[in-house]
Design a protein around this motif. Sequence first.
Motif, PDB file in Angstrom:
ATOM      1  N   GLY A 228       0.802  -1.210   0.000  1.00 53.43           N
ATOM      2  CA  GLY A 228       0.000   0.000   0.000  1.00 53.43           C
ATOM      3  C   GLY A 228       0.830   1.253   0.000  1.00 53.43           C
ATOM      4  O   GLY A 228       1.724   1.420   0.831  1.00 53.43           O
ATOM      5  N   ARG A 229       0.541   2.149  -0.929  1.00 56.55           N
ATOM      6  CA  ARG A 229       1.127   3.490  -0.938  1.00 56.55           C
ATOM      7  C   ARG A 229       0.129   4.382  -0.198  1.00 56.55           C
ATOM      8  O   ARG A 229      -0.864   4.834  -0.751  1.00 56.55           O
ATOM      9  CB  ARG A 229       1.360   3.964  -2.369  1.00 56.55           C
ATOM     10  CG  ARG A 229       2.252   3.023  -3.166  1.00 56.55           C
ATOM     11  CD  ARG A 229       2.297   3.383  -4.640  1.00 56.55           C
ATOM     12  NE  ARG A 229       3.024   2.365  -5.405  1.00 56.55           N
ATOM     13  CZ  ARG A 229       3.150   2.345  -6.736  1.00 56.55           C
ATOM     14  NH1 ARG A 229       2.590   3.328  -7.448  1.00 56.55           N
ATOM     15  NH2 ARG A 229       3.810   1.383  -7.343  1.00 56.55           N
ATOM     16  N   LEU A 230       0.401   4.608   1.068  1.00 54.79           N
ATOM     17  CA  LEU A 230      -0.626   5.168   1.946  1.00 54.79           C
ATOM     18  C   LEU A 230      -0.957   6.613   1.649  1.00 54.79           C
ATOM     19  O   LEU A 230      -2.071   7.060   1.942  1.00 54.79           O
ATOM     20  CB  LEU A 230      -0.186   5.004   3.404  1.00 54.79           C
ATOM     21  CG  LEU A 230       0.027   3.551   3.858  1.00 54.79           C
ATOM     22  CD1 LEU A 230       0.348   3.508   5.344  1.00 54.79           C
ATOM     23  CD2 LEU A 230      -1.192   2.692   3.548  1.00 54.79           C
ATOM     24  N   ARG A 231      -0.008   7.375   1.072  1.00 52.40           N
ATOM     25  CA  ARG A 231      -0.345   8.755   0.715  1.00 52.40           C
ATOM     26  C   ARG A 231      -1.427   8.773  -0.362  1.00 52.40           C
ATOM     27  O   ARG A 231      -2.213   9.717  -0.451  1.00 52.40           O
ATOM     28  CB  ARG A 231       0.894   9.504   0.233  1.00 52.40           C
ATOM     29  CG  ARG A 231       1.941   9.745   1.306  1.00 52.40           C
ATOM     30  CD  ARG A 231       1.433  10.599   2.469  1.00 52.40           C
ATOM     31  NE  ARG A 231       1.056  11.942   2.061  1.00 52.40           N
ATOM     32  CZ  ARG A 231       1.887  12.968   1.964  1.00 52.40           C
ATOM     33  NH1 ARG A 231       3.173  12.805   2.236  1.00 52.40           N
ATOM     34  NH2 ARG A 231       1.462  14.166   1.617  1.00 52.40           N
ATOM     35  N   LEU A 232      -1.463   7.738  -1.190  1.00 52.17           N
ATOM     36  CA  LEU A 232      -2.503   7.642  -2.213  1.00 52.17           C
ATOM     37  C   LEU A 232      -3.778   7.015  -1.674  1.00 52.17           C
ATOM     38  O   LEU A 232      -4.880   7.396  -2.067  1.00 52.17           O
ATOM     39  CB  LEU A 232      -2.012   6.805  -3.408  1.00 52.17           C
ATOM     40  CG  LEU A 232      -0.792   7.271  -4.197  1.00 52.17           C
ATOM     41  CD1 LEU A 232      -0.634   6.421  -5.443  1.00 52.17           C
ATOM     42  CD2 LEU A 232      -0.879   8.740  -4.549  1.00 52.17           C
ATOM     43  N   GLU A 280       0.127  21.259  -2.030  1.00 49.24           N
ATOM     44  CA  GLU A 280      -0.886  20.239  -1.730  1.00 49.24           C
ATOM     45  C   GLU A 280      -0.285  19.079  -0.947  1.00 49.24           C
ATOM     46  O   GLU A 280      -0.887  18.580   0.011  1.00 49.24           O
ATOM     47  CB  GLU A 280      -1.518  19.726  -3.035  1.00 49.24           C
ATOM     48  CG  GLU A 280      -2.467  20.683  -3.697  1.00 49.24           C
ATOM     49  CD  GLU A 280      -3.776  20.828  -2.938  1.00 49.24           C
ATOM     50  OE1 GLU A 280      -4.258  19.824  -2.374  1.00 49.24           O
ATOM     51  OE2 GLU A 280      -4.313  21.948  -2.899  1.00 49.24           O
ATOM     52  N   ALA A 281       0.892  18.638  -1.368  1.00 54.91           N
ATOM     53  CA  ALA A 281       1.526  17.503  -0.705  1.00 54.91           C
ATOM     54  C   ALA A 281       1.915  17.840   0.722  1.00 54.91           C
ATOM     55  O   ALA A 281       1.866  16.980   1.609  1.00 54.91           O
ATOM     56  CB  ALA A 281       2.752  17.060  -1.500  1.00 54.91           C
ATOM     57  N   ALA A 282       2.302  19.090   0.971  1.00 58.20           N
ATOM     58  CA  ALA A 282       2.745  19.488   2.311  1.00 58.20           C
ATOM     59  C   ALA A 282       1.615  19.452   3.331  1.00 58.20           C
ATOM     60  O   ALA A 282       1.878  19.393   4.534  1.00 58.20           O
ATOM     61  CB  ALA A 282       3.344  20.889   2.267  1.00 58.20           C
ATOM     62  N   MET A 283       0.363  19.459   2.879  1.00 57.47           N
ATOM     63  CA  MET A 283      -0.763  19.468   3.822  1.00 57.47           C
ATOM     64  C   MET A 283      -0.828  18.223   4.686  1.00 57.47           C
ATOM     65  O   MET A 283      -1.298  18.258   5.814  1.00 57.47           O
ATOM     66  CB  MET A 283      -2.082  19.622   3.049  1.00 57.47           C
ATOM     67  CG  MET A 283      -2.257  20.954   2.376  1.00 57.47           C
ATOM     68  SD  MET A 283      -3.856  21.036   1.514  1.00 57.47           S
ATOM     69  CE  MET A 283      -3.720  22.644   0.724  1.00 57.47           C
ATOM     70  N   GLY A 284      -0.349  17.068   4.159  1.00 55.26           N
ATOM     71  CA  GLY A 284      -0.485  15.849   4.955  1.00 55.26           C
ATOM     72  C   GLY A 284       0.798  15.084   5.119  1.00 55.26           C
ATOM     73  O   GLY A 284       0.810  13.860   5.209  1.00 55.26           O
ATOM     74  N   GLU A 285       1.938  15.800   5.170  1.00 53.07           N
ATOM     75  CA  GLU A 285       3.228  15.127   5.128  1.00 53.07           C
ATOM     76  C   GLU A 285       3.831  14.852   6.503  1.00 53.07           C
ATOM     77  O   GLU A 285       4.773  14.084   6.619  1.00 53.07           O
ATOM     78  CB  GLU A 285       4.218  15.958   4.310  1.00 53.07           C
ATOM     79  CG  GLU A 285       5.457  15.193   3.911  1.00 53.07           C
ATOM     80  CD  GLU A 285       6.303  15.972   2.928  1.00 53.07           C
ATOM     81  OE1 GLU A 285       7.271  15.376   2.426  1.00 53.07           O
ATOM     82  OE2 GLU A 285       6.014  17.141   2.673  1.00 53.07           O
ATOM     83  N   SER A 286       3.318  15.408   7.552  1.00 53.77           N
ATOM     84  CA  SER A 286       4.030  15.357   8.830  1.00 53.77           C
ATOM     85  C   SER A 286       3.931  14.013   9.536  1.00 53.77           C
ATOM     86  O   SER A 286       4.753  13.693  10.365  1.00 53.77           O
ATOM     87  CB  SER A 286       3.502  16.459   9.749  1.00 53.77           C
ATOM     88  OG  SER A 286       2.108  16.294   9.984  1.00 53.77           O
ATOM     89  N   SER A 287       2.917  13.234   9.276  1.00 56.04           N
ATOM     90  CA  SER A 287       2.753  11.968   9.991  1.00 56.04           C
ATOM     91  C   SER A 287       2.240  10.893   9.062  1.00 56.04           C
ATOM     92  O   SER A 287       1.789  11.158   7.959  1.00 56.04           O
ATOM     93  CB  SER A 287       1.772  12.150  11.158  1.00 56.04           C
ATOM     94  OG  SER A 287       0.507  12.540  10.676  1.00 56.04           O
ATOM     95  N   SER A 288       2.293   9.634   9.546  1.00 54.06           N
ATOM     96  CA  SER A 288       1.804   8.506   8.759  1.00 54.06           C
ATOM     97  C   SER A 288       0.311   8.685   8.464  1.00 54.06           C
ATOM     98  O   SER A 288      -0.450   9.086   9.341  1.00 54.06           O
ATOM     99  CB  SER A 288       2.005   7.203   9.520  1.00 54.06           C
ATOM    100  OG  SER A 288       1.275   6.152   8.931  1.00 54.06           O
ATOM    101  N   PRO A 289      -0.116   8.388   7.217  1.00 55.71           N
ATOM    102  CA  PRO A 289      -1.514   8.543   6.862  1.00 55.71           C
ATOM    103  C   PRO A 289      -2.478   7.670   7.664  1.00 55.71           C
ATOM    104  O   PRO A 289      -3.686   7.912   7.646  1.00 55.71           O
ATOM    105  CB  PRO A 289      -1.553   8.179   5.384  1.00 55.71           C
ATOM    106  CG  PRO A 289      -0.158   8.434   4.892  1.00 55.71           C
ATOM    107  CD  PRO A 289       0.718   8.073   6.055  1.00 55.71           C
ATOM    108  N   ILE A 290      -1.979   6.640   8.341  1.00 61.52           N
ATOM    109  CA  ILE A 290      -2.873   5.830   9.181  1.00 61.52           C
ATOM    110  C   ILE A 290      -2.525   5.984  10.663  1.00 61.52           C
ATOM    111  O   ILE A 290      -2.794   5.125  11.485  1.00 61.52           O
ATOM    112  CB  ILE A 290      -2.856   4.348   8.776  1.00 61.52           C
ATOM    113  CG1 ILE A 290      -1.432   3.762   8.838  1.00 61.52           C
ATOM    114  CG2 ILE A 290      -3.443   4.157   7.411  1.00 61.52           C
ATOM    115  CD1 ILE A 290      -1.406   2.262   8.611  1.00 61.52           C
ATOM    116  N   GLY A 291      -1.901   7.114  10.959  1.00 62.04           N
ATOM    117  CA  GLY A 291      -1.617   7.417  12.370  1.00 62.04           C
ATOM    118  C   GLY A 291      -0.282   6.907  12.828  1.00 62.04           C
ATOM    119  O   GLY A 291       0.041   7.020  13.983  1.00 62.04           O
TER     120      GLY A 291
END
Length: 291
Positions: A228-232, A280-291
């Motif tokens: 899984g590519r979690l950012r996608l 756009e990418a910087a909006m969700g880059e700080s942590s793992s997409p599933i916590g």
Amino acid sequence: MHVFEAVGRLLSFTRAAQALHLTRSAVSHQIARLEDELGQKLFVRETRRIRLTPAGAEYLDWVRRAFALLQEGTQAVRAPTRQVLRVSLLASFASHWLVPRLHRFQAQHPDIELQMDPSIRLSQPGVDTDVAIRYGRGDWPDVQGIQIMDEWLTPICSPALLAEGGPWRLPESLLQHNLLFSWSPNALEWSAWSGAFGCSLAGTRQTMLTDYNIVLHGAQSGQGLAMGRLRLLAPLLAQGSLACPFPQLVLRGDVSHWLLLPPGPPSPAAQAFADWLQQEAAMGESSSPIG
């Protein structure tokens, strides 16, 4: 009027005819008709040349101002020129990440038209496309690479497959299942993840598929586990159409999504697209997409 302006500018029936792609007699006929309509002689015909009469010189000034006003009005109401930016990219990146966000780019840049070409073939920016978005380590030759975002990796599968075989606590638990790969010159993801968590893939059943979207369809239909590519895929995991057997084993790998541009300064449209992608990418880059 165009015939009169050309004759008045060139002071020659012959040269005006050549400039307008008409015969000399047609030009002469048009001027004669205009003079009859105005009731004024516009030109003095001499043996080897012509010259404007005072009425002709005054009328030429009015005609030129009228043409200039028409041109100004045409430019005022003409639709703004749109810049076309050809983008080669993976279909999976387009459908799962880019397209859901495109309305924001279009709102910020209504003058830029994106023409997207989904393909796994690496197009050459500056030759058969303007820019390309690709997934890898950023080592492509003869291009400028701008890193858009890192990727987080962990195996995924259908909820049904997880319920049937789970819960899985150890990486070795996946060895009994078919592993789904998307085609690549080297298997970046599975080898990176298994190496990071001490799980050998030797002896596993593996299916190589052409495109990552096909891999996802295979995982959703219970055909095996995909990387899984979690950012996608964070939205699909949140919706429950895919499951994550090892939420505690997530690798921030050395593979990333990249924008590739030709060498040299980027075009204004390419620079605007690059800036927007990074924002756009910087909006969700700080942590793992599933916590």
